[in-house]
Scaffold this motif. Structure first.
Motif, PDB file in Angstrom:
ATOM      1  N   MET A 188     -75.593  -6.243 -78.369  1.00  0.00           N
ATOM      2  CA  MET A 188     -74.307  -5.557 -78.397  1.00  0.00           C
ATOM      3  C   MET A 188     -73.596  -5.667 -77.052  1.00  0.00           C
ATOM      4  N   ALA A 189     -74.335  -5.465 -75.954  1.00  0.00           N
ATOM      5  CA  ALA A 189     -73.731  -5.545 -74.624  1.00  0.00           C
ATOM      6  C   ALA A 189     -73.211  -6.947 -74.344  1.00  0.00           C
ATOM      7  N   THR A 190     -73.982  -7.950 -74.753  1.00  0.00           N
ATOM      8  CA  THR A 190     -73.559  -9.339 -74.536  1.00  0.00           C
ATOM      9  C   THR A 190     -72.292  -9.644 -75.313  1.00  0.00           C
ATOM     10  N   ARG A 191     -72.272  -9.229 -76.584  1.00  0.00           N
ATOM     11  CA  ARG A 191     -71.088  -9.477 -77.395  1.00  0.00           C
ATOM     12  C   ARG A 191     -69.872  -8.709 -76.847  1.00  0.00           C
ATOM     13  N   LEU A 192     -70.094  -7.498 -76.335  1.00  0.00           N
ATOM     14  CA  LEU A 192     -69.003  -6.727 -75.758  1.00  0.00           C
ATOM     15  C   LEU A 192     -68.436  -7.433 -74.534  1.00  0.00           C
ATOM     16  N   ASP A 193     -69.317  -7.975 -73.715  1.00  0.00           N
ATOM     17  CA  ASP A 193     -68.870  -8.711 -72.538  1.00  0.00           C
ATOM     18  C   ASP A 193     -68.113  -9.971 -72.951  1.00  0.00           C
ATOM     19  N   ASP A 194     -68.575 -10.607 -74.054  1.00  0.00           N
ATOM     20  CA  ASP A 194     -67.888 -11.805 -74.547  1.00  0.00           C
ATOM     21  C   ASP A 194     -66.475 -11.478 -75.019  1.00  0.00           C
ATOM     22  N   GLN A 195     -66.250 -10.242 -75.461  1.00  0.00           N
ATOM     23  CA  GLN A 195     -64.919  -9.846 -75.903  1.00  0.00           C
ATOM     24  C   GLN A 195     -63.975  -9.619 -74.724  1.00  0.00           C
ATOM     25  N   ARG A 196     -64.507  -9.320 -73.539  1.00  0.00           N
ATOM     26  CA  ARG A 196     -63.671  -8.959 -72.396  1.00  0.00           C
ATOM     27  C   ARG A 196     -63.506 -10.092 -71.384  1.00  0.00           C
ATOM     28  N   ARG A 197     -64.483 -10.974 -71.279  1.00  0.00           N
ATOM     29  CA  ARG A 197     -64.428 -12.012 -70.246  1.00  0.00           C
ATOM     30  C   ARG A 197     -63.328 -13.054 -70.503  1.00  0.00           C
ATOM     31  N   PRO A 198     -63.202 -13.644 -71.721  1.00  0.00           N
ATOM     32  CA  PRO A 198     -62.140 -14.657 -71.919  1.00  0.00           C
ATOM     33  C   PRO A 198     -60.732 -14.121 -71.665  1.00  0.00           C
ATOM     34  N   PRO A 199     -60.380 -12.877 -72.132  1.00  0.00           N
ATOM     35  CA  PRO A 199     -59.042 -12.376 -71.797  1.00  0.00           C
ATOM     36  C   PRO A 199     -58.815 -12.264 -70.292  1.00  0.00           C
ATOM     37  N   ALA A 200     -59.844 -11.790 -69.556  1.00  0.00           N
ATOM     38  CA  ALA A 200     -59.688 -11.653 -68.105  1.00  0.00           C
ATOM     39  C   ALA A 200     -59.459 -13.011 -67.459  1.00  0.00           C
ATOM     40  N   GLU A 201     -60.190 -14.033 -67.894  1.00  0.00           N
ATOM     41  CA  GLU A 201     -60.040 -15.369 -67.320  1.00  0.00           C
ATOM     42  C   GLU A 201     -58.671 -15.955 -67.655  1.00  0.00           C
ATOM     43  N   GLN A 202     -58.185 -15.725 -68.887  1.00  0.00           N
ATOM     44  CA  GLN A 202     -56.885 -16.260 -69.279  1.00  0.00           C
ATOM     45  C   GLN A 202     -55.765 -15.606 -68.479  1.00  0.00           C
ATOM     46  N   ILE A 203     -55.818 -14.286 -68.296  1.00  0.00           N
ATOM     47  CA  ILE A 203     -54.797 -13.590 -67.511  1.00  0.00           C
ATOM     48  C   ILE A 203     -54.825 -14.073 -66.070  1.00  0.00           C
ATOM     49  N   ALA A 204     -56.025 -14.299 -65.512  1.00  0.00           N
ATOM     50  CA  ALA A 204     -56.130 -14.799 -64.136  1.00  0.00           C
ATOM     51  C   ALA A 204     -55.521 -16.188 -64.008  1.00  0.00           C
ATOM     52  N   TYR A 205     -55.736 -17.044 -65.024  1.00  0.00           N
ATOM     53  CA  TYR A 205     -55.169 -18.398 -64.987  1.00  0.00           C
ATOM     54  C   TYR A 205     -53.644 -18.347 -65.007  1.00  0.00           C
ATOM     55  N   PRO A 237     -47.284   2.695 -78.512  1.00  0.00           N
ATOM     56  CA  PRO A 237     -46.515   3.079 -79.710  1.00  0.00           C
ATOM     57  C   PRO A 237     -45.828   1.897 -80.382  1.00  0.00           C
ATOM     58  N   ALA A 238     -45.325   0.941 -79.599  1.00  0.00           N
ATOM     59  CA  ALA A 238     -44.599  -0.184 -80.189  1.00  0.00           C
ATOM     60  C   ALA A 238     -45.479  -1.004 -81.120  1.00  0.00           C
ATOM     61  N   LEU A 239     -46.781  -1.070 -80.810  1.00  0.00           N
ATOM     62  CA  LEU A 239     -47.715  -1.839 -81.633  1.00  0.00           C
ATOM     63  C   LEU A 239     -48.489  -0.955 -82.603  1.00  0.00           C
ATOM     64  N   GLY A 240     -48.453   0.350 -82.337  1.00  0.00           N
ATOM     65  CA  GLY A 240     -49.252   1.235 -83.178  1.00  0.00           C
ATOM     66  C   GLY A 240     -50.736   1.008 -83.010  1.00  0.00           C
ATOM     67  N   ARG A 241     -51.135   0.559 -81.830  1.00  0.00           N
ATOM     68  CA  ARG A 241     -52.536   0.225 -81.562  1.00  0.00           C
ATOM     69  C   ARG A 241     -52.980   0.852 -80.259  1.00  0.00           C
ATOM     70  N   SER A 242     -54.310   1.088 -80.163  1.00  0.00           N
ATOM     71  CA  SER A 242     -54.937   1.507 -78.918  1.00  0.00           C
ATOM     72  C   SER A 242     -55.826   0.383 -78.422  1.00  0.00           C
ATOM     73  N   GLY A 243     -55.981   0.315 -77.108  1.00  0.00           N
ATOM     74  CA  GLY A 243     -56.848  -0.724 -76.584  1.00  0.00           C
ATOM     75  C   GLY A 243     -56.991  -0.650 -75.081  1.00  0.00           C
ATOM     76  N   PHE A 244     -57.685  -1.650 -74.530  1.00  0.00           N
ATOM     77  CA  PHE A 244     -57.911  -1.764 -73.097  1.00  0.00           C
ATOM     78  C   PHE A 244     -56.987  -2.847 -72.546  1.00  0.00           C
ATOM     79  N   THR A 245     -56.446  -2.587 -71.382  1.00  0.00           N
ATOM     80  CA  THR A 245     -55.532  -3.550 -70.760  1.00  0.00           C
ATOM     81  C   THR A 245     -56.179  -4.138 -69.515  1.00  0.00           C
ATOM     82  N   ARG A 246     -56.035  -5.441 -69.399  1.00  0.00           N
ATOM     83  CA  ARG A 246     -56.427  -6.155 -68.179  1.00  0.00           C
ATOM     84  C   ARG A 246     -55.172  -6.263 -67.321  1.00  0.00           C
TER      85      ARG A 246
END
Length: 644
Positions: A69-86, A177-186
């Protein structure tokens, strides 16, 4: 064979030629010798080793599941962080102009297509309007979100925080509110020559995080995974894939009890206890639910970048028990002697236990006075059990007759009052009789009588008369027993019932009146169902038939002091009531003949003592019927009438 009379039973009632075996010999010889030696020599060692191995294997499985679970959770967060950095690097190098919305839209769309974990990307400049691209919640495709001039309080707080960041971070969860979604922001600030230019923000929604948990559930079989943040709110859960109702800026994440998971809700509420089996580094709790017991396992996990979460799994304890049973069976199969001993022990034990269990079941039915559903015991080849079955069947036959003459409800109440049926020796007949001492008590008595029964009975056969009375008393008994009354006796075509004993009842007068009104309604309903009152029968019945006849009835009710208890000869007693108040109730019933009208199916007369005991909200209210002289009384008695 000559010399053997197979038709004559022996002195103890057993038929000759029936071979029986002593249960004591079988238990002492076969089960004692085989099972005791086998279990003592093999089972203790095998099960001890199996338990230790099972706990270790379960611990490894839990640890591997948490790590996955921890590995999969990290896999969900690492690619977005790398893309935003690029993309931030592209802005700093000048290959991406943040002022060109067309170029930003194309770059953001490519990024969302490349990184499925990203739900949206936005550019927030230090000056000017923000610009973003996000996935549509439904139907696929992208939606462009140009910034608005009137920023919300949440937006202003984010803008202020971005200027203070020293580098990219994962921020606390927010609701958009604009998306009607909750989440984490990088959040990735861009600074050029010491001047804050703006920031890129990537969004990973809790729905996307929950989707990976839902896919992970297939690998975890019967376990339900979940992830909590540091405040105990749900970050991810399979039930959150399609979103959660009720989220807002002030409450961006749901509580464990808001996603329709009753096990997780009970655990979060503290309705749990530590299980007998625990695993290193994992907190285990048992949750007892109506559908069974569940185990909830949680483990703290540091994902880096200042985000600490709690990884969790829960499943029915049957899942854990099944693994334990499989290993226990594998350990038991190792010893041939154990297999033989247990097999013989089980076969013999079941053969012996079957009639014993059957007797226990039948005895429970007898204890509940359910004679009609209690079946006789079959005979057995074990001598003790065979004698037991014959004795039980004789007793059952006698009790079946007993039930016909003694009210079952009365016996149950007397048993409860005297403690009969509880653990300990049963009282003898004299002790049982003395346990119900006669006493004077305030009670209510009810008498009924059929108007014009004698002329009617003269037209019927003996069987027809019995059928008429049985149908009539069946109606009355249902109404009386529904109000907790006891039918004392049947008086020809009438009956006598009372309230207030064996158990005291403060509302005995009200109960009796409700029963009388129920009787009146039952008579009226039966008559409305098609009874021809003039002919006395239904249209399809013969004139001399009793099947559909609904008679007119007189009912008298009186409350007062009465003597109640066991009354009678030593060889037979009745639990009954006597006294002047009882006689008054019967006189009121007889008075009904004088005051009855032709249109009344039931005349209900009550005394002033009954009327005074009725609550003010009792309906229908009693109507005055005047003062009447009753037989055996010198003074007139005030009488009231109840109309159903």
């Amino acid at each position: 064979m000559a010399g053997v009379d197979r038709a004559r039973p022996s002195a103890d009632g057993a038929m000759p030629g029936r071979r029986t075996v002593s249960v004591a010999a079988v238990l002492g010889g076969a089960i004692g010798a085989l099972v005791a030696v086998a279990v003592a020599a093999v089972l203790v060692v095998a099960l001890g080793a199996g338990e230790r191995n099972t706990v270790a294997l379960l611990g490894d499985k839990v640890d591997l599941s948490m790590t996955l679970m921890a590995t999969r959770l990290d896999d969900q967060r690492r690619p977005p962080a790398e893309q935003i950095a690029y993309m931030a690097s592209s802005i700093r190098r000048g290959t991406l102009d943040p002022g060109d919305e067309s170029a930003l839209e194309s770059a953001f769309a490519d990024a969302l297509a490349t990184v499925p974990q990203l739900h949206g990307i936005a550019w927030w400049p230090a000056e000017g309007k923000r610009f973003g691209v996000a996935r549509r919640a439904e139907g696929g495709g992208l939606v462009v979100e140009p910034g608005e001039g009137d920023e919300t309080g949440q937006t202003r707080a984010v803008l202020a925080e971005l200027r203070t960041l020293e580098g990219p971070v994962w921020a606390d969860p927010v609701y958009i509110p604009a998306l009607g979604r909750s989440g984490f922001t990088r959040r990735h600030p861009i600074v050029e020559d010491g001047r804050y230019v703006g920031a890129l923000i990537g969004l990973v929604t809790v729905g996307d995080l929950s989707a990976f948990l839902s896919r992970l559930g297939a690998d975890l079989a019967d376990w339900t995974p979940f992830v909590l943040d540091g405040a105990g709110r749900l970050i991810a859960h399979p039930a959150m894939v399609d979103g959660v109702d009720g989220l807002s800026v002030d409450q961006p994440l749901p509580a464990p009890g808001d996603v329709g998971d009753p096990v997780l809700a009970a655990w979060a509420a503290g309705d749990s206890e530590t299980p007998a089996i625990t695993f290193p580094g994992v907190d285990g709790r048992l949750v007892d639910r109506p559908d069974g017991e569940h185990i909830v396992l949680t483990k703290a996990w540091d994902t880096g970048a200042g985000l600490r979460v709690t990884l969790g799994l829960h499943a029915s304890t049957d899942v854990v028990g099944a693994e334990v049973q499989r290993l226990v069976r594998a350990a038991v199969v190792g010893g041939v002697l154990l297999i033989v001993a247990v097999a013989i022990g089980v076969l013999v034990g079941r053969r012996i236990a079957r009639p014993i269990r059957r007797l226990a079941d039948r005895a429970d039915s007898l204890g509940a006075l359910d004679f009609a559903r209690t079946e006789p015991l079959p005979r057995s080849r074990f001598s003790e059990l065979d004698r037991q079955a014959r004795a039980f069947n004789h007793m059952l036959a006698g009790l079946a007759w007993f039930e016909t003459y003694v009210p079952r409800t009365l016996v149950r109440r007397l048993m409860a009052q005297t403690g009969a049926g509880a653990a300990g020796p049963a009282p003898g007949r004299e002790a049982a009789r003395d346990a119900i001492a006669s006493e004077e008590r305030e009670m209510t008595v009810l008498f009924t009588d059929i108007a014009g029964f004698t002329p009617r009975a003269e037209r019927l056969s003996a069987g027809g008369t019995a059928a008429l009375l049985n149908a009539h008393f069946g109606r009355l008994a249902a109404c009386i027993e529904a109000e907790g009354g006891t039918i004392d006796k049947y008086l020809g075509d009438g009956l006598m019932a009372f309230w207030g004993a064996p158990e005291p009842a403060g509302d005995h007068a009200e109960r009796a009146c409700r029963a009388a009104l129920a009787i009146a309604r039952a008579l009226a309903e039966d008559r409305a169902a098609g009874v021809d009152r003039a002919a006395g029968v239904g249209p399809a019945a013969r004139v001399d038939s009793a099947a559909n006849w609904v008679p007119d009835l007189r009912i008298g009710i009186h409350s007062g002091p009465m003597v109640v208890g066991n009354i009678g000869a030593p060889s037979r007693v009745d639990y009954t009531i006597v006294g002047d108040a009882v006689n008054t109730g019967q006189r009121l019933e007889q008075l009904g003949k004088a005051v009855a009208r032709d249109d009344e199916a039931a005349v209900i007369l009550i005394s002033a003592a009954v009327a005074d005991r009725l609550p003010t909200d009792f309906t229908p209210r009693p109507e005055p019927a005047g003062a009447h002289a009753l037989a055996g009384r010198t003074e007139a008695v005030t009488v009231w009438r109840l109309r159903g």
